[in-house]
Design a protein around this motif. Structure first.
Motif, short mmCIF file in Angstrom:
data_model
loop_
_atom_site.label_atom_id
_atom_site.label_comp_id
_atom_site.label_asym_id
_atom_site.label_seq_id
_atom_site.Cartn_x
_atom_site.Cartn_y
_atom_site.Cartn_z
N ASP A 46 2.89 -9.92 -3.10
CA ASP A 46 2.58 -8.95 -2.05
C ASP A 46 3.54 -7.76 -2.07
O ASP A 46 3.23 -6.69 -1.55
CB ASP A 46 2.63 -9.62 -0.67
N HIS A 93 -7.86 -10.49 -4.38
CA HIS A 93 -7.75 -10.27 -2.93
C HIS A 93 -6.70 -9.20 -2.63
O HIS A 93 -6.90 -8.34 -1.77
CB HIS A 93 -7.39 -11.58 -2.23
N ARG A 94 -5.57 -9.27 -3.32
CA ARG A 94 -4.53 -8.27 -3.10
C ARG A 94 -5.03 -6.88 -3.50
O ARG A 94 -4.82 -5.90 -2.79
CB ARG A 94 -3.27 -8.61 -3.90
N ALA A 143 -7.47 -5.60 -0.96
CA ALA A 143 -6.83 -5.14 0.27
C ALA A 143 -6.20 -3.76 0.07
O ALA A 143 -6.31 -2.88 0.93
CB ALA A 143 -5.76 -6.15 0.71
N ARG A 144 -5.53 -3.57 -1.08
CA ARG A 144 -4.93 -2.26 -1.37
C ARG A 144 -6.01 -1.19 -1.53
O ARG A 144 -5.86 -0.07 -1.06
CB ARG A 144 -4.06 -2.34 -2.63
N GLU A 154 -7.37 -0.13 1.78
CA GLU A 154 -6.42 0.74 2.48
C GLU A 154 -6.46 2.16 1.92
O GLU A 154 -6.47 3.15 2.67
CB GLU A 154 -5.00 0.17 2.33
N GLU A 182 -13.14 -2.79 3.93
CA GLU A 182 -12.65 -4.16 4.01
C GLU A 182 -12.22 -4.67 2.63
O GLU A 182 -12.57 -4.08 1.60
CB GLU A 182 -13.74 -5.07 4.60
N GLN A 183 -11.47 -5.75 2.65
CA GLN A 183 -10.87 -6.28 1.42
C GLN A 183 -11.90 -6.59 0.34
O GLN A 183 -11.69 -6.35 -0.84
CB GLN A 183 -10.06 -7.53 1.77
#
Length: 335
Positions: free
Chosen positions: A137, A187-188, A191-192, A195, A279-280
Motif C-alpha cells: 500500500d 485491487h490496489r 483503487a489508485r 482516485e 470505484e475500485q
C-alpha cells in the motif's frame, strides 16, 4: 453454425455458482441450460485475466473452489486474450492498412480465443509476474526479474496441465497469504485508478466544458497507442508522421482500434456522469469490457456498463448484445 461467444462478468459467475450448489432444483435451471449449451458447443464461455485475478481475491478456499468448479465446467478453460496482446495487433493492422502498399500489406492476425491461463495473460508464466519486490500500500512494485529455476512458483507450473489450469484458477487449499505472493495487486491498482479518474472528473467538470474533457481524455488514450504505432512503423520501415494530418484523423485512428475504442468511449462516457463516483472495480471492468465487447457476441455485465455501452452505441458498432440479466442471455441462446 458458429457457437455463440458469451462473456459473463464476475458477478454473473458468482450467481451461477450459487445456483449450481443450491439444493433447489428451480434455482439451478439457468446453470443447467448454460452447461448444456457449452457441452453441445452452441455457446462458448471464455474466461479473462480479470476472472482469474478476481477469483484469487476471495480468501476462503471453499468459495473459491465452488466458483472455480462452475467456471471450469462452462469454460473448459477457454480464455480470451488480454488487451496487451490484442491491441498491438489491432494497431499494426490499422497502420498497415493506411500506410503499407496494398500488394505488400502483411495484415497481422491475433486470435482472441485460446486455451488456458497462459493465453488469458499472454505470458509463458500464466498468472504470475516476477518482480524484485512485491507492491504494498505504501511502496511501488519492483522491476521485473527473470525467475530462477528453483523458484517455488516455477515448480507449481511444472505440474501436469490439468492441475496447472485448476490451481491457476482456484488457487491452493491452504492459506493464500504466502510470503512473496501478492493476490490483490489489481485491487490496489483499481483503487489508485479510481482516485486518479475522480480527480480528473472533479477538475474537468468545474470548467463545464465537456469538449475540453473529451479532448483531454482522448489525448491520454492516443498516447497509450504511441509505443505500438512506433514499433509497427519501425518493423515495416514506415513513417509514422504520415499517419495523421489532423485531429480528426487521430480520432478516426483511435476508433479503428477496437480495444482502445471501447476503453476510451466507455471511460469518456463514464466521466460525464458527475454524480457517479469512480470505484475500485471500474478499472478492471474497463479492461475486461474493452476485449469482451468487440470480440464476444453476448456480454453479461453490470447495468451501468450496459447503459453506457448502449448510450455510446458500441453494441451496434460491434454487433454485441449487452445484457445485465442472465435470463436475457438465455433468451439469446434459445434464439
Amino acid at each position: 453454425m458458429q457457437p455463440c461467444i458469451v462473456y459473463l462478468d464476475q458477478n454473473a459467475w458468482i450467481n451461477l455458482s450459487r445456483q449450481a450448489h443450491s439444493t433447489s432444483t428451480e434455482k439451478t435451471s439457468q446453470y443447467s441450460i448454460l452447461k448444456l449449451a457449452a457441452e453441445s458447443r452452441r455457446a462458448i464461455f471464455p474466461l479473462s485475466a480479470m476472472h482469474y485475478l478476481e477469483t484469487w481475491h476471495r480468501s476462503g478456499w471453499e468459495s473459491r473452489h465452488r466458483l472455480a468448479t462452475v467456471m471450469r465446467s462452462l469454460s473448459h478453460y477457454c480464455t480470451i486474450a488480454p488487451v496487451t496482446k490484442l491491441q498491438p495487433a489491432e494497431v499494426a493492422r490499422s497502420v498497415l492498412i493506411k500506410l503499407a502498399p496494398r500488394k505488400f500489406r502483411p495484415i497481422p492476425r491475433c486470435s482472441a480465443l485460446g486455451y488456458g491461463v497462459n493465453h488469458a495473460f499472454a505470458s509463458e508464466y500464466g498468472r504470475f509476474r516476477y518482480v524484485a519486490s512485491v507492491e504494498t500500500d505504501t511502496t511501488p512494485e519492483g522491476p521485473a526479474v527473470t525467475p530462477r529455476p528453483d523458484e517455488r512458483i516455477d515448480r507449481f507450473a511444472s505440474v501436469d496441465q490439468e492441475r496447472y489450469q485448476w490451481f491457476s484458477l482456484a488457487g491452493f487449499e491452504d492459506a493464500m497469504d504466502i510470503d512473496g505472493l501478492d493476490r490483490i495487486t489489481q485491487h490496489r491498482r483499481g483503487a489508485r485508478y479510481a482516485e486518479q479518474q475522480q480527480i480528473r472528473t472533479d477538475w474537468l467538470n468545474k470548467s463545464e466544458n465537456r469538449g475540453m474533457l473529451d479532448r483531454f481524455l482522448l489525448s491520454e488514450d492516443f498516447n497509450g497507442l504511441l509505443e505500438d504505432i512506433h514499433q509497427t512503423c519501425d518493423l515495416h520501415n514506415l513513417d509514422p508522421c504520415k499517419l495523421f494530418q489532423s485531429r480528426e484523423e487521430i480520432i478516426d485512428f483511435i476508433k479503428s482500434i477496437p480495444t482502445r475504442d471501447v476503453f476510451s468511449t466507455l471511460r469518456i462516457t463514464r466521466h460525464r456522469n458527475k454524480q457517479k463516483r469512480w470505484e475500485q472495480h471500474d478499472f478492471a471492468d474497463l479492461l475486461a469490457l474493452s476485449v469482451a465487447i468487440p470480440y464476444c457476441d453476448v456480454v453479461v455485465t453490470e447495468k451501468q456498463w450496459c447503459h453506457i455501452t448502449k448510450q455510446a452505441r458500441l453494441d451496434k458498432k460491434y454487433g454485441t448484445l449487452m445484457v445485465h440479466k442472465l435470463d436475457d442471455a438465455l433468451s439469446s441462446l434459445r434464439a
